[in-house]
Write a protein that holds these residues in place. Structure first.
Motif, mmCIF file in Angstrom:
data_model
loop_
_atom_site.group_PDB
_atom_site.id
_atom_site.type_symbol
_atom_site.label_atom_id
_atom_site.label_comp_id
_atom_site.label_asym_id
_atom_site.label_seq_id
_atom_site.Cartn_x
_atom_site.Cartn_y
_atom_site.Cartn_z
ATOM 1 N N MET A 1 0.844 -1.172 0.000
ATOM 2 C CA MET A 1 0.000 0.000 0.000
ATOM 3 C C MET A 1 0.895 1.243 0.000
ATOM 4 S SD MET A 1 -3.150 1.010 2.436
ATOM 5 C CE MET A 1 -2.506 1.942 3.780
ATOM 6 N N TYR B 1 -1.191 -2.119 -4.358
ATOM 7 C CA TYR B 1 -0.703 -0.880 -3.771
ATOM 8 C C TYR B 1 -1.811 0.137 -3.515
ATOM 9 C CZ TYR B 1 3.893 -2.726 -4.788
ATOM 10 O OH TYR B 1 5.013 -3.515 -4.825
ATOM 11 N N GLU B 2 -3.046 -0.249 -3.813
ATOM 12 C CA GLU B 2 -4.202 0.635 -3.618
ATOM 13 C C GLU B 2 -3.919 2.011 -4.211
ATOM 14 O OE1 GLU B 2 -5.201 0.597 0.535
ATOM 15 O OE2 GLU B 2 -5.378 -1.588 0.572
ATOM 16 N N SER B 3 -3.561 1.989 -5.480
ATOM 17 C CA SER B 3 -3.152 3.199 -6.167
ATOM 18 C C SER B 3 -3.840 3.283 -7.522
ATOM 19 C CB SER B 3 -1.625 3.174 -6.327
ATOM 20 O OG SER B 3 -1.171 4.427 -6.706
ATOM 21 N N LYS C 1 -4.321 -2.950 -7.435
ATOM 22 C CA LYS C 1 -4.987 -3.505 -6.247
ATOM 23 C C LYS C 1 -4.009 -3.651 -5.087
ATOM 24 C CE LYS C 1 -8.603 -6.166 -8.527
ATOM 25 N NZ LYS C 1 -9.097 -7.512 -8.831
#
Length: 127
Positions: A1, A42-44, A40
């Motif tokens: 993340m 790295y939630e970026s 997904k």
């Protein structure tokens, strides 16, 4: 993340992928996870992930193959015709600039952490 440290997200992702390459988790010839998987993980955003991969390409650590993906490069392949050469003065300058940006991002992150200590979301008024 990707963490809110003041360091750009794409550099955080590039650092993590570089670490995986250096420690052998991603070996030469291995494909990087797809952009969708990295988004997904790295939630970026897609743009941030693509920028991170661009940094690794510039460093010569990965190579893209149209329609197949992005693969970890064998260190012995550096300097192949048409590819950036680590001994090229321009590449040395670029590496120095990237290192300076990395350092600056870390310094800004430390300053922000000192000036704006993180508080849990529930403690913030109006949030």
């Amino acid at each position: 993340m990707v963490k809110k440290t003041g360091r750009p997200g794409y550099l955080q992702i590039a650092d993590d992928l570089r670490k995986q390459i250096n420690d052998g988790t991603l070996a030469p010839g291995d494909a990087l996870p797809s952009i969708a998987e990295l988004v997904k993980r790295y939630e970026s955003s897609t743009g941030v992930v693509k920028s991170a991969i661009g940094v690794l390409r510039t460093e010569g650590r990965v190579i893209g193959q149209q329609g197949k993906g992005v693969f970890v490069r064998d260190a012995s392949e550096a300097g192949a015709p048409g590819e950036p050469n680590a001994d090229d003065p321009l590449m040395k300058q670029l590496s120095e600039v990237l290192a300076a940006v990395r350092d600056l991002g870390e310094r800004v992150g430390r300053l922000e952490a000192a000036v704006y200590p993180a508080t849990p979301r529930s403690d913030r008024p109006g949030k």
